[in-house]
Design a protein around this motif. Sequence first.
Motif, PDB file in Angstrom:
ATOM      1  N   ILE A   1      -2.509 -11.048   1.122  1.00  0.00           N
ATOM      2  CA  ILE A   1      -2.793  -9.694   0.646  1.00  0.00           C
ATOM      3  C   ILE A   1      -1.783  -9.477  -0.475  1.00  0.00           C
ATOM      4  O   ILE A   1      -0.588  -9.685  -0.282  1.00  0.00           O
ATOM      5  N   GLY A   2      -2.240  -9.090  -1.646  1.00  0.00           N
ATOM      6  CA  GLY A   2      -1.378  -9.020  -2.823  1.00  0.00           C
ATOM      7  C   GLY A   2      -0.180  -8.098  -2.704  1.00  0.00           C
ATOM      8  O   GLY A   2       0.944  -8.482  -3.020  1.00  0.00           O
ATOM      9  N   SER A   3      -0.406  -6.878  -2.278  1.00  0.00           N
ATOM     10  CA  SER A   3       0.693  -5.912  -2.150  1.00  0.00           C
ATOM     11  C   SER A   3       0.184  -4.694  -1.385  1.00  0.00           C
ATOM     12  O   SER A   3      -1.003  -4.589  -1.074  1.00  0.00           O
ATOM     13  N   LEU A   4       1.076  -3.769  -1.127  1.00  0.00           N
ATOM     14  CA  LEU A   4       0.698  -2.540  -0.430  1.00  0.00           C
ATOM     15  C   LEU A   4      -0.388  -1.787  -1.188  1.00  0.00           C
ATOM     16  O   LEU A   4      -1.300  -1.218  -0.590  1.00  0.00           O
ATOM     17  N   THR A   5      -0.345  -1.815  -2.509  1.00  0.00           N
ATOM     18  CA  THR A   5      -1.313  -1.052  -3.304  1.00  0.00           C
ATOM     19  C   THR A   5      -2.662  -1.756  -3.452  1.00  0.00           C
ATOM     20  O   THR A   5      -3.591  -1.158  -3.987  1.00  0.00           O
ATOM     21  N   THR A   6      -2.777  -2.996  -2.979  1.00  0.00           N
ATOM     22  CA  THR A   6      -4.077  -3.678  -3.034  1.00  0.00           C
ATOM     23  C   THR A   6      -4.750  -3.741  -1.674  1.00  0.00           C
ATOM     24  O   THR A   6      -5.843  -4.303  -1.551  1.00  0.00           O
ATOM     25  N   VAL A   7      -4.127  -3.179  -0.642  1.00  0.00           N
ATOM     26  CA  VAL A   7      -4.709  -3.197   0.704  1.00  0.00           C
ATOM     27  C   VAL A   7      -6.052  -2.478   0.691  1.00  0.00           C
ATOM     28  O   VAL A   7      -6.178  -1.381   0.142  1.00  0.00           O
ATOM     29  N   GLY A   8      -7.066  -3.121   1.288  1.00  0.00           N
ATOM     30  CA  GLY A   8      -8.396  -2.524   1.383  1.00  0.00           C
ATOM     31  C   GLY A   8      -8.858  -2.463   2.826  1.00  0.00           C
ATOM     32  O   GLY A   8      -8.153  -2.913   3.745  1.00  0.00           O
ATOM     33  N   ASP A   9     -10.042  -1.929   3.034  1.00  0.00           N
ATOM     34  CA  ASP A   9     -10.598  -1.794   4.383  1.00  0.00           C
ATOM     35  C   ASP A   9     -10.633  -3.129   5.129  1.00  0.00           C
ATOM     36  O   ASP A   9     -10.410  -3.182   6.334  1.00  0.00           O
ATOM     37  N   GLU A  10     -10.906  -4.213   4.406  1.00  0.00           N
ATOM     38  CA  GLU A  10     -11.005  -5.539   5.021  1.00  0.00           C
ATOM     39  C   GLU A  10      -9.661  -6.057   5.549  1.00  0.00           C
ATOM     40  O   GLU A  10      -9.606  -7.028   6.291  1.00  0.00           O
ATOM     41  N   ASP A  11      -8.572  -5.384   5.184  1.00  0.00           N
ATOM     42  CA  ASP A  11      -7.228  -5.797   5.583  1.00  0.00           C
ATOM     43  C   ASP A  11      -6.686  -5.016   6.780  1.00  0.00           C
ATOM     44  O   ASP A  11      -5.553  -5.244   7.215  1.00  0.00           O
ATOM     45  N   GLU A  12      -7.480  -4.107   7.321  1.00  0.00           N
ATOM     46  CA  GLU A  12      -6.985  -3.185   8.352  1.00  0.00           C
ATOM     47  C   GLU A  12      -6.331  -3.888   9.542  1.00  0.00           C
ATOM     48  O   GLU A  12      -5.230  -3.525   9.962  1.00  0.00           O
ATOM     49  N   ILE A  13      -6.981  -4.893  10.096  1.00  0.00           N
ATOM     50  CA  ILE A  13      -6.437  -5.557  11.286  1.00  0.00           C
ATOM     51  C   ILE A  13      -5.098  -6.212  10.970  1.00  0.00           C
ATOM     52  O   ILE A  13      -4.129  -6.084  11.727  1.00  0.00           O
ATOM     53  N   ASP A  14      -5.026  -6.894   9.842  1.00  0.00           N
ATOM     54  CA  ASP A  14      -3.780  -7.558   9.443  1.00  0.00           C
ATOM     55  C   ASP A  14      -2.661  -6.557   9.194  1.00  0.00           C
ATOM     56  O   ASP A  14      -1.518  -6.770   9.609  1.00  0.00           O
TER      57      ASP A  14
END
Length: 116
Positions: free
Chosen positions: A55-68
Amino acid sequence: MTAGASYHGNDFYCDVAIPHPDRLEVVHNSARVLAFHHTRPFWAVHVVVVPKRHIGSLTTVGDEDEIDVRELFGVVQAVARDVEVEHGAAAVLTNLGAYQDSKHLHVHVHSGGRRD
């Protein structure tokens, strides 16, 4: 040689830390999250917590990253709690943009003074 001693890429976590946790002083290692003592600590106590999936950074977090990200922050909370109990204080930090040397979401948990 310690992990990261002469690393010059832009994603230390994907390139070195995650594939080689045996080279690190690991605090937590699960299917989704790795936490370890920083290979070049800036503070007296300096732990880094990273998602194993890029995951690139806090500002690139998307819905698909929720579990991680949920698991990442659960580990950050546990590590920060342990550092606070043991050392009396803890700080939590993530860097963005030009401040982010490694282009992979990571969170620093630290305590104590800066190391020389």
